[in-house]
Design a protein around this motif. Structure first.
Motif, PDB file in Angstrom:
ATOM      1  N   UNK A 227      16.727  16.301 -26.773  1.00 12.20           N
ATOM      2  CA  UNK A 227      16.812  16.565 -26.537  1.00 12.20           C
ATOM      3  C   UNK A 227      16.997  18.365 -26.232  1.00 12.20           C
ATOM      4  N   UNK A 228      18.472  18.449 -26.698  1.00  9.76           N
ATOM      5  CA  UNK A 228      18.353  19.457 -27.576  1.00  9.76           C
ATOM      6  C   UNK A 228      18.108  20.815 -28.723  1.00  9.76           C
ATOM      7  N   UNK A 229      17.415  19.972 -29.450  1.00  9.05           N
ATOM      8  CA  UNK A 229      15.712  19.926 -30.027  1.00  9.05           C
ATOM      9  C   UNK A 229      14.614  20.547 -28.777  1.00  9.05           C
ATOM     10  N   UNK A 230      15.336  20.096 -28.458  1.00  7.45           N
ATOM     11  CA  UNK A 230      13.402  20.604 -27.506  1.00  7.45           C
ATOM     12  C   UNK A 230      14.512  22.009 -26.939  1.00  7.45           C
ATOM     13  N   UNK A 231      14.912  21.495 -25.939  1.00  8.29           N
ATOM     14  CA  UNK A 231      15.471  22.538 -25.194  1.00  8.29           C
ATOM     15  C   UNK A 231      15.287  23.984 -25.522  1.00  8.29           C
TER      16      UNK A 231
ATOM     17  N   UNK B  85      14.120  30.138 -15.345  1.00  5.39           N
ATOM     18  CA  UNK B  85      13.216  29.636 -17.233  1.00  5.39           C
ATOM     19  C   UNK B  85      14.941  29.046 -17.283  1.00  5.39           C
ATOM     20  N   UNK B  86      15.758  29.454 -17.175  1.00  2.29           N
ATOM     21  CA  UNK B  86      17.289  29.576 -17.992  1.00  2.29           C
ATOM     22  C   UNK B  86      17.895  27.906 -16.849  1.00  2.29           C
ATOM     23  N   UNK B  87      17.265  28.381 -15.511  1.00  5.72           N
ATOM     24  CA  UNK B  87      18.334  27.132 -14.626  1.00  5.72           C
ATOM     25  C   UNK B  87      17.663  25.730 -15.245  1.00  5.72           C
ATOM     26  N   UNK B  88      16.194  25.692 -15.218  1.00  6.16           N
ATOM     27  CA  UNK B  88      15.339  24.477 -16.311  1.00  6.16           C
ATOM     28  C   UNK B  88      16.406  23.984 -17.077  1.00  6.16           C
ATOM     29  N   UNK B  89      16.758  25.080 -18.049  1.00  2.00           N
ATOM     30  CA  UNK B  89      17.621  24.126 -19.311  1.00  2.00           C
ATOM     31  C   UNK B  89      18.934  23.385 -18.706  1.00  2.00           C
ATOM     32  N   UNK B  90      19.340  24.548 -18.036  1.00  2.00           N
ATOM     33  CA  UNK B  90      20.659  24.130 -17.969  1.00  2.00           C
ATOM     34  C   UNK B  90      20.819  23.246 -17.296  1.00  2.00           C
ATOM     35  N   UNK B  91      19.625  22.734 -16.296  1.00  2.00           N
ATOM     36  CA  UNK B  91      19.787  21.553 -15.883  1.00  2.00           C
ATOM     37  C   UNK B  91      19.977  20.216 -16.824  1.00  2.00           C
ATOM     38  N   UNK B  92      18.531  21.125 -17.700  1.00  4.71           N
ATOM     39  CA  UNK B  92      18.624  19.351 -18.749  1.00  4.71           C
ATOM     40  C   UNK B  92      19.654  19.448 -19.609  1.00  4.71           C
ATOM     41  N   UNK B  93      20.085  20.135 -19.906  1.00  2.55           N
ATOM     42  CA  UNK B  93      20.995  20.620 -20.998  1.00  2.55           C
ATOM     43  C   UNK B  93      22.550  19.539 -20.338  1.00  2.55           C
ATOM     44  N   UNK B  94      22.916  20.475 -18.477  1.00  2.00           N
ATOM     45  CA  UNK B  94      24.001  19.539 -17.869  1.00  2.00           C
ATOM     46  C   UNK B  94      24.092  18.600 -18.115  1.00  2.00           C
ATOM     47  N   UNK B  95      23.184  18.060 -17.500  1.00  2.25           N
ATOM     48  CA  UNK B  95      22.861  16.838 -17.278  1.00  2.25           C
ATOM     49  C   UNK B  95      23.319  15.360 -18.695  1.00  2.25           C
TER      50      UNK B  95
ATOM     51  N   UNK C 254      25.220  28.876 -27.982  1.00  2.00           N
ATOM     52  CA  UNK C 254      25.774  26.944 -27.318  1.00  2.00           C
ATOM     53  C   UNK C 254      24.863  26.172 -28.230  1.00  2.00           C
ATOM     54  N   UNK C 255      23.325  26.464 -28.857  1.00  2.00           N
ATOM     55  CA  UNK C 255      22.233  25.900 -29.404  1.00  2.00           C
ATOM     56  C   UNK C 255      22.702  25.304 -30.917  1.00  2.00           C
ATOM     57  N   UNK C 256      22.649  26.636 -31.347  1.00  2.00           N
ATOM     58  CA  UNK C 256      22.655  26.569 -32.868  1.00  2.00           C
ATOM     59  C   UNK C 256      23.806  25.993 -33.222  1.00  2.00           C
ATOM     60  N   UNK C 257      25.244  26.616 -32.882  1.00  2.65           N
ATOM     61  CA  UNK C 257      26.649  25.246 -32.858  1.00  2.65           C
ATOM     62  C   UNK C 257      26.205  23.891 -32.908  1.00  2.65           C
ATOM     63  N   UNK C 258      25.193  23.702 -31.906  1.00  2.78           N
ATOM     64  CA  UNK C 258      25.137  22.171 -31.163  1.00  2.78           C
ATOM     65  C   UNK C 258      23.790  21.933 -32.548  1.00  2.78           C
ATOM     66  N   UNK C 259      23.624  21.778 -33.332  1.00  2.67           N
ATOM     67  CA  UNK C 259      22.253  21.356 -33.689  1.00  2.67           C
ATOM     68  C   UNK C 259      22.282  22.207 -34.962  1.00  2.67           C
ATOM     69  N   UNK C 260      23.750  22.545 -35.430  1.00  6.35           N
ATOM     70  CA  UNK C 260      24.156  23.165 -36.919  1.00  6.35           C
ATOM     71  C   UNK C 260      22.842  23.618 -37.412  1.00  6.35           C
ATOM     72  N   UNK C 261      22.463  25.016 -36.501  1.00  8.47           N
ATOM     73  CA  UNK C 261      21.754  25.784 -37.535  1.00  8.47           C
ATOM     74  C   UNK C 261      22.304  27.459 -37.763  1.00  8.47           C
ATOM     75  N   UNK C 262      21.233  28.110 -38.455  1.00 10.66           N
ATOM     76  CA  UNK C 262      21.573  29.541 -38.885  1.00 10.66           C
ATOM     77  C   UNK C 262      21.270  30.012 -37.566  1.00 10.66           C
ATOM     78  N   UNK C 263      21.948  31.100 -37.384  1.00 18.17           N
ATOM     79  CA  UNK C 263      21.180  32.310 -36.080  1.00 18.17           C
ATOM     80  C   UNK C 263      20.085  33.024 -36.913  1.00 18.17           C
ATOM     81  N   UNK C 264      18.075  33.009 -36.250  1.00 15.94           N
ATOM     82  CA  UNK C 264      17.167  33.458 -36.459  1.00 15.94           C
ATOM     83  C   UNK C 264      16.365  31.634 -36.819  1.00 15.94           C
ATOM     84  N   UNK C 265      17.312  30.589 -36.669  1.00 20.94           N
ATOM     85  CA  UNK C 265      16.373  29.877 -37.241  1.00 20.94           C
ATOM     86  C   UNK C 265      15.022  28.932 -36.351  1.00 20.94           C
ATOM     87  N   UNK C 266      14.332  28.656 -37.139  1.00 21.09           N
ATOM     88  CA  UNK C 266      12.644  28.353 -35.577  1.00 21.09           C
ATOM     89  C   UNK C 266      13.026  30.046 -35.494  1.00 21.09           C
ATOM     90  N   UNK C 267      13.011  30.491 -35.222  1.00 13.74           N
ATOM     91  CA  UNK C 267      12.256  31.851 -34.758  1.00 13.74           C
ATOM     92  C   UNK C 267      11.315  33.039 -35.680  1.00 13.74           C
TER      93      UNK C 267
END
Length: 211
Positions: A87-91, A143-153, A198-211
């Motif tokens: 879920x977090x990777x997709x978000x 758009x943020x509201x939709x992402x936050x709902x998925x993550x918050x669940x 928050x997303x980067x920390x949770x996934x253990x990614x460096x800033x710029x990853x996937x950009x």
């Protein structure tokens, strides 16, 4: 059901998200007791995971390299425990193009090119120009509201980003133009940047990853 996080993890994570902040701001980030937060910070300091310093007359806490690694380890374990990595990777994947739009909107808020100066500062006297930016921020907030709902669940600590963004945007609409990119407060840019971290920390990614 949304999963809660241990207070010690929330304090350590708050330091990561805020970058540099005092006890009160760190406690407020996840609605924790301030006295308990101070005790936790001292414990984290003893482990070498956070450090306290003074900057321009203001004291605050920041992560050490060891603290950053420990935080990511705990966040990964938490994510594994709730089977939420997918879920977090997709978000995060959906978030990246939105992030590019947010950056562009903030640039347009700061600059309004003229025929003679492509880097002219935006004096906010053109309601059509500013209105277009506010419209883009409004769309991004939806758009943020939709992402936050998925993550918050999935994890309760992800909740609230959409409400904080909407509150900042409300101040902009009320006439305070600083709340688009104001530093040291929950501006649109600050809240968005924090979610990205928050997303980067949770996934253990460096800033710029996937950009």
């Amino acid at each position: 059901m949304s999963r809660g996080s241990p207070p010690e993890l929330l304090v350590l994570h708050a330091v990561r998200l805020k970058g540099f902040a005092d006890d009160r701001a760190l406690a407020a980030r996840f609605a924790l007791d301030e006295a308990a937060t101070t005790e936790t910070l001292l414990d984290l300091q003893a482990f070498g995971w956070v450090a306290r310093s003074e900057f321009a007359g203001t004291g605050g806490w920041s992560l050490t390299d060891a603290g950053r690694a420990e935080g990511e380890r705990r966040l990964a374990a938490e994510l594994d425990a709730c089977a939420g990595a997918g879920v977090v990777r997709e978000v995060h994947r959906v978030f990246l193009p939105l992030n590019a739009r947010l950056q562009r909107a903030c640039t347009d808020w700061q600059l309004r090119p003229t025929p003679t100066d492509p880097l002219a500062a935006n004096d906010h006297r053109d309601p059509a120009w500013d209105g277009r930016v506010v419209g883009e921020l409004t769309d991004l907030g939806a758009e943020l509201a939709g992402l936050t709902a998925r993550l918050g669940a999935l994890l309760a600590r992800f909740g609230g980003y959409d409400a904080r963004f909407a509150a900042a945007l409300g101040r902009v609409r009320a006439g305070d133009v600083s709340w688009v990119d104001r530093t040291g407060a929950d501006s649109c840019h600050t809240v968005w940047f924090e979610l990205h971290e928050d997303l980067l920390a949770t996934l253990g990614l460096a800033r710029g990853a996937g950009a």
